[in-house]
Design a protein around this motif. Structure first.
Motif, PDB file in Angstrom:
ATOM      1  N   ILE A   1      24.220   1.994   1.046  1.00 22.98           N
ATOM      2  CA  ILE A   1      25.288   1.004   1.128  1.00 22.98           C
ATOM      3  C   ILE A   1      26.135   1.162   2.377  1.00 22.98           C
ATOM      4  O   ILE A   1      26.685   0.186   2.908  1.00 22.98           O
ATOM      5  CB  ILE A   1      26.179   1.058  -0.145  1.00 22.98           C
ATOM      6  N   ASN A   2      26.248   2.380   2.887  1.00 19.76           N
ATOM      7  CA  ASN A   2      27.062   2.613   4.085  1.00 19.76           C
ATOM      8  C   ASN A   2      26.382   2.142   5.363  1.00 19.76           C
ATOM      9  O   ASN A   2      26.997   2.160   6.436  1.00 19.76           O
ATOM     10  CB  ASN A   2      27.417   4.098   4.200  1.00 19.76           C
ATOM     11  N   ASP A   3      25.122   1.717   5.242  1.00 17.95           N
ATOM     12  CA  ASP A   3      24.383   1.264   6.416  1.00 17.95           C
ATOM     13  C   ASP A   3      24.552  -0.233   6.677  1.00 17.95           C
ATOM     14  O   ASP A   3      24.058  -0.736   7.686  1.00 17.95           O
ATOM     15  CB  ASP A   3      22.891   1.581   6.260  1.00 17.95           C
ATOM     16  N   ILE A   4      25.216  -0.950   5.782  1.00 19.96           N
ATOM     17  CA  ILE A   4      25.400  -2.387   6.008  1.00 19.96           C
ATOM     18  C   ILE A   4      26.878  -2.703   6.210  1.00 19.96           C
ATOM     19  O   ILE A   4      27.758  -1.963   5.766  1.00 19.96           O
ATOM     20  CB  ILE A   4      24.834  -3.237   4.852  1.00 19.96           C
ATOM     21  N   LYS A   5      27.119  -3.805   6.872  1.00 20.44           N
ATOM     22  CA  LYS A   5      28.488  -4.273   7.121  1.00 20.44           C
ATOM     23  C   LYS A   5      28.635  -5.625   6.424  1.00 20.44           C
ATOM     24  O   LYS A   5      28.022  -6.608   6.827  1.00 20.44           O
ATOM     25  CB  LYS A   5      28.736  -4.406   8.623  1.00 20.44           C
ATOM     26  N   TYR A   6      29.434  -5.639   5.358  1.00 17.83           N
ATOM     27  CA  TYR A   6      29.620  -6.889   4.621  1.00 17.83           C
ATOM     28  C   TYR A   6      31.072  -7.060   4.205  1.00 17.83           C
ATOM     29  O   TYR A   6      31.838  -6.103   4.103  1.00 17.83           O
ATOM     30  CB  TYR A   6      28.717  -6.935   3.378  1.00 17.83           C
ATOM     31  N   TYR A   7      31.431  -8.340   3.926  1.00 17.75           N
ATOM     32  CA  TYR A   7      32.778  -8.656   3.458  1.00 17.75           C
ATOM     33  C   TYR A   7      32.664  -9.735   2.385  1.00 17.75           C
ATOM     34  O   TYR A   7      31.961 -10.740   2.578  1.00 17.75           O
ATOM     35  CB  TYR A   7      33.659  -9.140   4.611  1.00 17.75           C
ATOM     36  N   GLY A   8      33.327  -9.511   1.264  1.00 21.20           N
ATOM     37  CA  GLY A   8      33.279 -10.461   0.165  1.00 21.20           C
ATOM     38  C   GLY A   8      34.586 -11.228   0.030  1.00 21.20           C
ATOM     39  O   GLY A   8      35.642 -10.777   0.485  1.00 21.20           O
ATOM     40  N   LYS A   9      34.508 -12.396  -0.592  1.00 19.17           N
ATOM     41  CA  LYS A   9      35.696 -13.224  -0.824  1.00 19.17           C
ATOM     42  C   LYS A   9      35.503 -13.970  -2.135  1.00 19.17           C
ATOM     43  O   LYS A   9      34.497 -14.639  -2.337  1.00 19.17           O
ATOM     44  CB  LYS A   9      35.872 -14.218   0.321  1.00 19.17           C
ATOM     45  N   ILE A  10      36.465 -13.818  -3.036  1.00 18.66           N
ATOM     46  CA  ILE A  10      36.382 -14.478  -4.340  1.00 18.66           C
ATOM     47  C   ILE A  10      37.093 -15.829  -4.282  1.00 18.66           C
ATOM     48  O   ILE A  10      38.196 -15.939  -3.737  1.00 18.66           O
ATOM     49  CB  ILE A  10      37.017 -13.604  -5.434  1.00 18.66           C
ATOM     50  N   GLU A  11      36.456 -16.843  -4.841  1.00 29.28           N
ATOM     51  CA  GLU A  11      37.080 -18.156  -4.966  1.00 29.28           C
ATOM     52  C   GLU A  11      37.112 -18.536  -6.439  1.00 29.28           C
ATOM     53  O   GLU A  11      36.217 -18.161  -7.205  1.00 29.28           O
ATOM     54  CB  GLU A  11      36.305 -19.208  -4.163  1.00 29.28           C
ATOM     55  N   HIS A  12      38.129 -19.286  -6.822  1.00 33.57           N
ATOM     56  CA  HIS A  12      38.294 -19.623  -8.234  1.00 33.57           C
ATOM     57  C   HIS A  12      38.141 -21.115  -8.533  1.00 33.57           C
ATOM     58  O   HIS A  12      38.331 -21.544  -9.667  1.00 33.57           O
ATOM     59  CB  HIS A  12      39.660 -19.138  -8.725  1.00 33.57           C
ATOM     60  N   SER A  13      37.818 -21.903  -7.537  1.00 34.18           N
ATOM     61  CA  SER A  13      37.654 -23.345  -7.786  1.00 34.18           C
ATOM     62  C   SER A  13      36.454 -23.875  -7.008  1.00 34.18           C
ATOM     63  O   SER A  13      36.025 -23.293  -6.013  1.00 34.18           O
ATOM     64  CB  SER A  13      38.918 -24.115  -7.370  1.00 34.18           C
ATOM     65  N   ARG A  14      35.929 -24.977  -7.493  1.00 38.90           N
ATOM     66  CA  ARG A  14      34.850 -25.704  -6.811  1.00 38.90           C
ATOM     67  C   ARG A  14      35.173 -27.191  -6.895  1.00 38.90           C
ATOM     68  O   ARG A  14      35.821 -27.643  -7.839  1.00 38.90           O
ATOM     69  CB  ARG A  14      33.501 -25.470  -7.488  1.00 38.90           C
ATOM     70  N   SER A  15      34.683 -27.949  -5.927  1.00 41.18           N
ATOM     71  CA  SER A  15      34.847 -29.398  -5.945  1.00 41.18           C
ATOM     72  C   SER A  15      33.472 -30.059  -5.949  1.00 41.18           C
ATOM     73  O   SER A  15      32.495 -29.480  -5.462  1.00 41.18           O
ATOM     74  CB  SER A  15      35.643 -29.866  -4.719  1.00 41.18           C
ATOM     75  N   PHE A  16      33.414 -31.249  -6.501  1.00 37.65           N
ATOM     76  CA  PHE A  16      32.156 -31.989  -6.520  1.00 37.65           C
ATOM     77  C   PHE A  16      31.790 -32.412  -5.099  1.00 37.65           C
ATOM     78  O   PHE A  16      32.630 -32.896  -4.337  1.00 37.65           O
ATOM     79  CB  PHE A  16      32.269 -33.230  -7.407  1.00 37.65           C
ATOM     80  N   LYS A  17      30.521 -32.231  -4.746  1.00 35.73           N
ATOM     81  CA  LYS A  17      30.020 -32.611  -3.432  1.00 35.73           C
ATOM     82  C   LYS A  17      29.253 -33.925  -3.536  1.00 35.73           C
ATOM     83  O   LYS A  17      28.833 -34.331  -4.626  1.00 35.73           O
ATOM     84  CB  LYS A  17      29.104 -31.520  -2.870  1.00 35.73           C
ATOM     85  N   GLY A  18      29.057 -34.545  -2.389  1.00 37.05           N
ATOM     86  CA  GLY A  18      28.318 -35.805  -2.375  1.00 37.05           C
ATOM     87  C   GLY A  18      26.889 -35.658  -2.837  1.00 37.05           C
ATOM     88  O   GLY A  18      26.263 -36.628  -3.273  1.00 37.05           O
ATOM     89  N   THR A  19      26.358 -34.439  -2.752  1.00 34.51           N
ATOM     90  CA  THR A  19      24.978 -34.193  -3.172  1.00 34.51           C
ATOM     91  C   THR A  19      24.844 -33.884  -4.661  1.00 34.51           C
ATOM     92  O   THR A  19      23.729 -33.820  -5.180  1.00 34.51           O
ATOM     93  CB  THR A  19      24.397 -33.015  -2.370  1.00 34.51           C
ATOM     94  N   ASP A  20      25.958 -33.680  -5.352  1.00 34.33           N
ATOM     95  CA  ASP A  20      25.904 -33.386  -6.789  1.00 34.33           C
ATOM     96  C   ASP A  20      25.374 -34.595  -7.554  1.00 34.33           C
ATOM     97  O   ASP A  20      25.686 -35.746  -7.224  1.00 34.33           O
ATOM     98  CB  ASP A  20      27.296 -33.007  -7.321  1.00 34.33           C
ATOM     99  N   ARG A  21      24.591 -34.312  -8.588  1.00 28.13           N
ATOM    100  CA  ARG A  21      23.972 -35.385  -9.373  1.00 28.13           C
ATOM    101  C   ARG A  21      25.016 -36.344  -9.931  1.00 28.13           C
ATOM    102  O   ARG A  21      24.822 -37.572  -9.922  1.00 28.13           O
ATOM    103  CB  ARG A  21      23.160 -34.763 -10.518  1.00 28.13           C
TER     104      ARG A  21
END
Length: 230
Positions: free
Chosen positions: A119-139
């Motif tokens: 795990i110490n060999d990778i460089k990553y950053y996470g971000k939590i989101e709590h909402s989503r919006s409908f996209k034009g591609t959504d059914r």
């Protein structure tokens, strides 16, 4: 749990900076008080600034060509059942992400300097989101579109009648709009679903940005030479 891995790519060219993507991930923090913001995190830190994320990702691209992605984006979407099981949404999702990234590293099944990658060999950053919006591609949005088009046309006619550009009954058109709103196949909280409408319920999910190069900036780590988006 649904997970997708997407290589960095904008149009036909690869951006030389992660700034645009990091800025996109900051959208939920706009207009939010500092104590309520979700910050970037990695395996060991919980409050990393967007500026630091951009700096670390952009400065970790040694020997990568212009046509090679500089980072990968991972999106982790827990199911509704899994979200209900969380005691502390942000804390639990961070803990889950840190375990998930250990599995991500293990899947490379390779060595660096004669030892298994960790795990110490990778460089990553996470971000939590709590909402989503409908996209034009959504059914839901696509199947509602014929109704949206007719409603837009009727509203345009109403404006023309109000300004004297055409004649006709405003009341008749308003009733037709009400009828179309009721007939639309997909509604949420009594309203027709449209592009940009926030999705109801717990929509917590995780975005992760992972550098293409390892933490030492010397080894290239790609999810696969014949990579597929999901």
């Amino acid at each position: 749990m649904y997970i997708t891995i997407t290589p960095q790519k904008l149009g036909g060219n690869y951006s030389q900076s992660s700034a645009g993507f990091v800025s996109y991930l900051e959208k939920e923090n706009e207009g939010v008080e500092e104590v309520a913001k979700e910050h970037f995190f990695n395996q060991y830190e919980d409050a990393i600034t967007p500026e630091e994320v951009v700096k670390e990702i952009d400065n970790n691209t040694a020997k990568l060509k212009k046509k090679e992605p500089k980072f990968y984006s991972i999106t982790v979407s827990p199911s509704k059942y899994e979200l209900k099981r969380l005691q502390n949404s942000s804390k639990d999702l961070k803990r889950y992400t840190r375990e998930l990234m250990k599995d991500y590293v293990a899947c490379f099944n390779r060595e660096i300097d004669g030892r298994p990658i960790n795990i110490n060999d990778i460089k990553y950053y996470g971000k939590i989101e709590h909402s989503r919006s409908f996209k034009g591609t959504d059914r839901q949005v696509r199947e509602n579109q014929p109704y949206a088009t007719k409603i837009l046309q009727l509203k345009s006619e109403i404006r023309k009648i109000e300004t004297g550009l055409m004649q006709g009954s405003i009341q008749k058109r308003e009733k037709e709009i009400e009828k179309l709103e009721a007939q639309a196949p997909h509604c949420q909280d009594g309203k027709r679903i449209v592009q940009g409408m926030p999705k109801a319920g717990n929509q917590s999910h995780i975005h992760i940005i992972v550098s293409r190069k390892d933490a030492s900036n010397s080894v290239s780590l790609s999810p696969g030479s014949k990579y597929k988006a999901s």
